[in-house]
Structures are given as structure tokens and as C-alpha cells.
Design an enzyme around this catalytic site. Structure first.
Site, PDB file in Angstrom:
ATOM      1  N   HIS A  46       0.850  -1.201   0.000  1.00 21.79           N
ATOM      2  CA  HIS A  46       0.000   0.000   0.000  1.00 21.79           C
ATOM      3  C   HIS A  46       0.881   1.245   0.000  1.00 21.79           C
ATOM      4  O   HIS A  46       1.512   1.574   0.994  1.00 21.79           O
ATOM      5  CB  HIS A  46      -0.945   0.016   1.208  1.00 21.79           C
ATOM      6  CG  HIS A  46      -1.846   1.211   1.191  1.00 21.79           C
ATOM      7  ND1 HIS A  46      -3.045   1.236   0.488  1.00 21.79           N
ATOM      8  CD2 HIS A  46      -1.715   2.439   1.742  1.00 21.79           C
ATOM      9  CE1 HIS A  46      -3.606   2.419   0.630  1.00 21.79           C
ATOM     10  NE2 HIS A  46      -2.827   3.173   1.388  1.00 21.79           N
ATOM     11  N   ASN A  84      -2.615   9.198 -12.069  1.00 22.73           N
ATOM     12  CA  ASN A  84      -3.350  10.359 -11.573  1.00 22.73           C
ATOM     13  C   ASN A  84      -2.847  10.616 -10.165  1.00 22.73           C
ATOM     14  O   ASN A  84      -2.852   9.709  -9.330  1.00 22.73           O
ATOM     15  CB  ASN A  84      -4.860  10.086 -11.543  1.00 22.73           C
ATOM     16  CG  ASN A  84      -5.451  10.046 -12.939  1.00 22.73           C
ATOM     17  OD1 ASN A  84      -5.007  10.773 -13.817  1.00 22.73           O
ATOM     18  ND2 ASN A  84      -6.429   9.190 -13.145  1.00 22.73           N
ATOM     19  N   GLY A  90      -7.889  14.119 -10.531  1.00 24.62           N
ATOM     20  CA  GLY A  90      -9.071  13.256 -10.396  1.00 24.62           C
ATOM     21  C   GLY A  90      -8.780  11.913  -9.768  1.00 24.62           C
ATOM     22  O   GLY A  90      -9.520  10.952  -9.983  1.00 24.62           O
ATOM     23  N   HIS A  95      -4.348   4.354  -3.552  1.00 23.93           N
ATOM     24  CA  HIS A  95      -3.333   3.294  -3.592  1.00 23.93           C
ATOM     25  C   HIS A  95      -2.777   3.455  -4.998  1.00 23.93           C
ATOM     26  O   HIS A  95      -3.512   3.286  -5.980  1.00 23.93           O
ATOM     27  CB  HIS A  95      -4.010   1.929  -3.378  1.00 23.93           C
ATOM     28  CG  HIS A  95      -3.099   0.739  -3.419  1.00 23.93           C
ATOM     29  ND1 HIS A  95      -3.130  -0.251  -2.460  1.00 23.93           N
ATOM     30  CD2 HIS A  95      -2.140   0.362  -4.307  1.00 23.93           C
ATOM     31  CE1 HIS A  95      -2.232  -1.182  -2.755  1.00 23.93           C
ATOM     32  NE2 HIS A  95      -1.629  -0.828  -3.884  1.00 23.93           N
ATOM     33  N   HIS A  97      -1.574   3.586  -8.633  1.00 26.10           N
ATOM     34  CA  HIS A  97      -1.822   2.658  -9.739  1.00 26.10           C
ATOM     35  C   HIS A  97      -1.522   3.366 -11.040  1.00 26.10           C
ATOM     36  O   HIS A  97      -1.755   4.561 -11.187  1.00 26.10           O
ATOM     37  CB  HIS A  97      -3.262   2.139  -9.717  1.00 26.10           C
ATOM     38  CG  HIS A  97      -4.281   3.228  -9.570  1.00 26.10           C
ATOM     39  ND1 HIS A  97      -4.547   3.815  -8.350  1.00 26.10           N
ATOM     40  CD2 HIS A  97      -5.063   3.854 -10.487  1.00 26.10           C
ATOM     41  CE1 HIS A  97      -5.468   4.754  -8.526  1.00 26.10           C
ATOM     42  NE2 HIS A  97      -5.789   4.808  -9.816  1.00 26.10           N
TER      43      HIS A  97
HETATM   44  P1  DGP Z   1      -7.915   7.090 -10.327  1.00 32.78           P
HETATM   45  O1  DGP Z   1      -8.885   8.144 -10.747  1.00 32.78           O
HETATM   46  O2  DGP Z   1      -6.584   7.265 -11.020  1.00 32.78           O
HETATM   47  O3  DGP Z   1      -7.780   6.968  -8.838  1.00 32.78           O
HETATM   48  O4  DGP Z   1      -8.494   5.733 -10.891  1.00 32.78           O
HETATM   49  C1  DGP Z   1      -9.201   4.821 -10.131  1.00 32.78           C
HETATM   50  C2  DGP Z   1      -9.747   3.788 -11.093  1.00 32.78           C
HETATM   51  O5  DGP Z   1     -10.074   2.639 -10.343  1.00 32.78           O
HETATM   52  C3  DGP Z   1     -11.011   4.231 -11.816  1.00 32.78           C
HETATM   53  O6  DGP Z   1     -10.753   4.273 -13.215  1.00 32.78           O
HETATM   54  C4  DGP Z   1     -12.039   3.165 -11.497  1.00 32.78           C
HETATM   55  C5  DGP Z   1     -11.227   2.052 -10.895  1.00 32.78           C
HETATM   56  N1  DGP Z   1     -11.867   1.347  -9.809  1.00 32.78           N
HETATM   57  C6  DGP Z   1     -12.414   1.892  -8.680  1.00 32.78           C
HETATM   58  N2  DGP Z   1     -12.916   0.931  -7.893  1.00 32.78           N
HETATM   59  C7  DGP Z   1     -12.658  -0.254  -8.522  1.00 32.78           C
HETATM   60  C8  DGP Z   1     -12.931  -1.613  -8.187  1.00 32.78           C
HETATM   61  O7  DGP Z   1     -13.508  -1.953  -7.149  1.00 32.78           O
HETATM   62  N3  DGP Z   1     -12.541  -2.549  -9.093  1.00 32.78           N
HETATM   63  C9  DGP Z   1     -11.883  -2.224 -10.251  1.00 32.78           C
HETATM   64  N4  DGP Z   1     -11.537  -3.220 -11.065  1.00 32.78           N
HETATM   65  N5  DGP Z   1     -11.611  -0.953 -10.582  1.00 32.78           N
HETATM   66  C10 DGP Z   1     -11.993   0.016  -9.729  1.00 32.78           C
END
Ligand code: DGP
Length: 110
Positions: A46, A84, A90, A95, A97
Site C-alpha cells: 500500500h 493520476n 481526479g 493506492h 496505480h
Molecule cells: P484514479 O482516478 O486514477 O484513482 O483511478 C481509479 C480507477 O479505479 C477508476 O478508473 C475506477 C477504478 N476502480 C475503482 N474501484 C474499482 C474496483 O472496485 N474494481 C476495479 N476493477 N476498478 C476500480
């Protein structure tokens, strides 16, 4: 971290469509895809901001991205890699990614 949705996915406590798992990274499909191919590559540890990633994690995330691009057939045509960071970008999930987006011509960001 207990209340982190991506930690739960990485630990298998929440379902996801996993693409690859390595020693340091876990890659899965974004639940709200913004492109035909939209994969999230997260460090297993994390970490909340990219600058807190260690060299092994960074190397692993970028190598994993390249491998995913190859597996999902977007390597030759190209793809976008995006972090991001913070509210103006946004960022929804705290965590770190890396978004891998491909499968169509991306709009210019500038
Ligand atoms: P960001 O805006 O960079 O924090 O992107 C977060 C992304 O994570 C967004 O595009 C939707 C995705 N996301 C959020 N919750 C979940 C989840 O429970 N499962 C999956 N597979 N994706 C998720």
C-alpha cells in the site's frame, strides 16, 4: 491497509478481473474502462504516491505494463500510461496505480 479497496483486490478479498500478478505488482481490469483496453497496475504494497514507490516496485510496474501490452495486443499500435496524482488529476483511489489505456487512437492531452 484495511479500508483500501485495491489492497482488498490484491489480497483476493474483493473480486477483480486479474491480468497478471508478479512479485511486486497486481494488474487487473478497470471497472469503468475509458478505452477498449484499460488495465490498472498497482504495487502490492500500500503506497499512496508515486514518489514513495521503491526502485523494485517501479521497475516491476513498468515491466508488467509492457508485458500486458504484449499479451493484450496493443504493444505495436501503442498505448498510454498514466498516474493520476491528487485531486486536480481526479485521483479516486489512494493506492498508487498506473493506468494502461489502449485499443484506439487516444485524444491529445495537450
Ligand atoms: P484514479 O482516478 O486514477 O484513482 O483511478 C481509479 C480507477 O479505479 C477508476 O478508473 C475506477 C477504478 N476502480 C475503482 N474501484 C474499482 C474496483 O472496485 N474494481 C476495479 N476493477 N476498478 C476500480
Amino acid at each position: 491497509m484495511e479500508d483500501c479497496i485495491f489492497c482488498k483486490i490484491i489480497e483476493g478479498k474483493l473480486d477483480s478481473e486479474k491480468i497478471i500478478e508478479t512479485a511486486n505488482s497486481f494488474a487487473f481490469k478497470d471497472i469503468h474502462p475509458k478505452a477498449p483496453v484499460h488495465i490498472l497496475i498497482a504495487p502490492k504494497r500500500h503506497v499512496e504516491r508515486p514518489e514513495l514507490l521503491n526502485a523494485h516496485e517501479l521497475e516491476d510496474m513498468f515491466n508488467t505494463s509492457e508485458e500486458i501490452a504484449q499479451i493484450l495486443g496493443v504493444k505495436d499500435d501503442g498505448y498510454r500510461l498514466v498516474f493520476n496524482v491528487g485531486k486536480h488529476a481526479g485521483q479516486e483511489v489512494e493506492h498508487v496505480h498506473l493506468h494502461l489505456l489502449g485499443g484506439r487512437v487516444a485524444k491529445s492531452m495537450f
